[in-house]
Design a protein around this motif. Structure first.
Motif, PDB file in Angstrom:
ATOM      1  N   LYS A 185      30.745  41.281  33.319  1.00 53.37           N
ATOM      2  CA  LYS A 185      32.157  41.277  33.698  1.00 53.37           C
ATOM      3  C   LYS A 185      32.252  41.277  35.221  1.00 53.37           C
ATOM      4  CE  LYS A 185      35.145  43.937  31.610  1.00 53.37           C
ATOM      5  NZ  LYS A 185      35.652  45.228  31.083  1.00 53.37           N
ATOM      6  N   ILE A 186      33.130  40.426  35.759  1.00 56.14           N
ATOM      7  CA  ILE A 186      33.385  40.386  37.198  1.00 56.14           C
ATOM      8  C   ILE A 186      34.792  40.882  37.463  1.00 56.14           C
ATOM      9  CG2 ILE A 186      33.679  38.889  39.218  1.00 56.14           C
ATOM     10  CD1 ILE A 186      31.536  37.075  38.130  1.00 56.14           C
ATOM     11  N   VAL A 187      34.913  41.732  38.475  1.00 56.76           N
ATOM     12  CA  VAL A 187      36.215  42.185  38.955  1.00 56.76           C
ATOM     13  C   VAL A 187      36.400  41.606  40.358  1.00 56.76           C
ATOM     14  CG1 VAL A 187      37.664  44.177  39.527  1.00 56.76           C
ATOM     15  CG2 VAL A 187      36.032  44.322  37.633  1.00 56.76           C
ATOM     16  N   VAL A 188      37.348  40.681  40.509  1.00 57.64           N
ATOM     17  CA  VAL A 188      37.610  40.050  41.799  1.00 57.64           C
ATOM     18  C   VAL A 188      38.686  40.863  42.520  1.00 57.64           C
ATOM     19  CG1 VAL A 188      38.260  37.949  43.018  1.00 57.64           C
ATOM     20  CG2 VAL A 188      37.047  37.795  40.835  1.00 57.64           C
ATOM     21  N   LEU A 189      38.342  41.338  43.720  1.00 57.11           N
ATOM     22  CA  LEU A 189      39.247  42.182  44.500  1.00 57.11           C
ATOM     23  C   LEU A 189      39.693  41.469  45.763  1.00 57.11           C
ATOM     24  CD1 LEU A 189      37.138  45.414  44.123  1.00 57.11           C
ATOM     25  CD2 LEU A 189      39.510  45.251  43.381  1.00 57.11           C
ATOM     26  N   ARG A 190      40.942  41.733  46.149  1.00 58.08           N
ATOM     27  CA  ARG A 190      41.458  41.259  47.430  1.00 58.08           C
ATOM     28  C   ARG A 190      42.448  42.288  47.951  1.00 58.08           C
ATOM     29  NH1 ARG A 190      44.860  35.708  48.459  1.00 58.08           N
ATOM     30  NH2 ARG A 190      45.896  36.471  46.567  1.00 58.08           N
ATOM     31  N   ALA A 191      42.225  42.761  49.170  1.00 61.33           N
ATOM     32  CA  ALA A 191      43.130  43.713  49.827  1.00 61.33           C
ATOM     33  C   ALA A 191      43.431  44.919  48.944  1.00 61.33           C
ATOM     34  CB  ALA A 191      44.425  43.010  50.232  1.00 61.33           C
ATOM     35  N   GLY A 192      42.388  45.429  48.262  1.00 61.96           N
ATOM     36  CA  GLY A 192      42.547  46.643  47.474  1.00 61.96           C
ATOM     37  C   GLY A 192      43.206  46.460  46.133  1.00 61.96           C
ATOM     38  N   PHE A 227      31.779  44.199  41.129  1.00 65.05           N
ATOM     39  CA  PHE A 227      32.946  44.125  42.004  1.00 65.05           C
ATOM     40  C   PHE A 227      32.625  43.112  43.091  1.00 65.05           C
ATOM     41  CE2 PHE A 227      34.087  48.922  41.332  1.00 65.05           C
ATOM     42  CZ  PHE A 227      34.396  48.659  40.017  1.00 65.05           C
ATOM     43  N   VAL A 228      33.450  42.092  43.226  1.00 68.38           N
ATOM     44  CA  VAL A 228      33.187  41.049  44.209  1.00 68.38           C
ATOM     45  C   VAL A 228      34.460  40.749  44.987  1.00 68.38           C
ATOM     46  CG1 VAL A 228      33.702  39.078  42.701  1.00 68.38           C
ATOM     47  CG2 VAL A 228      32.009  38.805  44.508  1.00 68.38           C
ATOM     48  N   GLY A 229      34.279  40.333  46.218  1.00 67.86           N
ATOM     49  CA  GLY A 229      35.417  40.004  47.063  1.00 67.86           C
ATOM     50  C   GLY A 229      34.970  39.938  48.514  1.00 67.86           C
ATOM     51  N   PRO A 230      35.836  39.462  49.403  1.00 69.04           N
ATOM     52  CA  PRO A 230      35.472  39.347  50.818  1.00 69.04           C
ATOM     53  C   PRO A 230      35.347  40.710  51.474  1.00 69.04           C
ATOM     54  CG  PRO A 230      37.795  38.861  50.509  1.00 69.04           C
ATOM     55  CD  PRO A 230      37.214  39.016  49.137  1.00 69.04           C
TER      56      PRO A 230
END
Length: 353
Positions: free
Chosen positions: A203-210, A34-37
């Motif tokens: 596998k990468i899961v790109v998250l932004r604001a939930g 899980f990746v993201g700011p």
């Protein structure tokens, strides 16, 4: 080992919703990152899987079991945190076996599991030491070993390398990748560092604001991003984005002296704004009569990065190789192969295809 499935998973704190209808399938034995700011919800989502945060609605399955309402202890997961959380008065061996001891496992069984985890993590020479006698990387390996001896179905890592210096982070990335190959367990790993994500993930899961922006293999996300956010987040240095305008079937880019970019993608209407995305390694720079100014060169040995600023205020990064360097303050021109560019709608920021 087993996989993990989330179906319409939601997390609310009162009236504030922080995780929005997440659907996700992680296969048995997969390394998912899980990746993201900061603040995107990646740690919250991990804690929901662990059972440390209640799931407001939706379902979480581990293997064939619906674990949505189960306590953390009953989910068959082990979590490794950013902080090592080792008992300072216990040896490495005692720290690793403490959970099994508290659950009443026989001493011989505990020793066998600790010895196996120690072999995998190369901790045999440190079993009688206490945490204060270990480096940061060794302490994190002990924390991982404590998770291994529990024999979980799923390993969860919450930014485990954040407290380490740069060199140790690289070493531990290698250790964790080797660990995954050796034991073949399902692993879910949270990080804000896209380099870690690219290095470790199947596998990468790109998250932004939930919300999930995109899911895929590292190179799929790098080569085929769905939107500007993913394109800018995956890849280091990040992709350059230059404003352009549709005119006569091409895209005119003011920051590049009104360069006309041709593409076969379906463009929006005449006059619409399009963002042209170009990765730093696909740009070439040379001295020339232009409004582009070379502000700074970052030298990293075999590769350098030139930081340019256009008259329109847009910043551009160019990757260069070799010893020849233009002086800072030089006016420069840029060129690139139009087929290497990506195009995004200026309003929605979705990829144009």
């Amino acid at each position: 080992m087993t996989g993990v499935t989330l179906a319409k998973a939601v997390k609310k704190y009162g009236d504030v919703q922080v995780i929005h209808d997440v659907d996700l399938s992680i296969r048995d034995g997969e390394f998912c990152v899980f990746v993201g700011p900061s603040g995107c919800g990646k740690s919250t989502l991990l804690r929901m899987i662990a059972g440390l945060e209640e799931t407001s609605s939706g379902q979480i399955h581990i293997g064939d079991r619906d674990v949505t309402g189960l306590d953390a202890a009953d989910r068959g997961v082990a979590m490794v945190f950013q902080s090592y959380a080792l008992y300072p008065h216990m040896t490495v061996e005692e720290n690793m076996g403490f959970g099994l001891k508290m659950n009443g496992h026989p001493k011989a069984a505990i020793k066998a599991k600790v010895d196996e985890a120690s072999r995998i993590l190369k901790l045999d020479d440190y079993l009688k030491r206490k945490p204060k006698a270990l480096s940061g990387g060794q302490r994190q390996r002990v924390a991982i070993g404590r998770a291994i001896v529990r024999g979980p179905e799923v390993f969860l890592f919450d930014e485990p390398l954040s407290n380490l210096d740069a060199e140790l982070r690289v070493d531990m990335r290698v250790e964790i990748a080797r660990l995954h190959k050796e034991i073949g367990a399902t692993m879910i790993y949270v990080t804000h560092d896209q380099v870690e994500a690219m290095t470790l993930a199947d596998k990468i899961v790109v998250l932004r604001a939930g919300r999930v922006e995109q899911v895929g293999s590292p190179m799929d996300l790098y080569a085929d991003p769905d939107n500007r956010f993913v394109a800018g987040f995956i890849g280091s240095p990040s992709m350059n984005f230059l404003k352009g305008q549709v005119a006569g079937g091409v895209i005119v880019v003011p920051a590049l002296e009104n360069r006309r970019v041709r593409t076969s993608v379906v463009l929006p209407k005449e006059g619409a704004t399009v963002l042209v995305g170009i990765r730093p390694q696909h740009l070439t720079v040379e001295a020339g009569d232009s409004s582009l100014i070379l502000e700074l060169r970052e030298r990293l040995g075999g590769v350098s990065y030139d930081y340019l600023r256009s008259s329109t205020g847009e910043k551009i990064i160019v990757e260069t190789r070799g010893d020849e360097a233009l002086p800072e303050g030089t006016a420069v021109t840029l060129d690139f192969d139009d087929t290497k560019a990506y195009f995004f709608d200026g309003q929605s920021e979705q990829r144009l295809r």
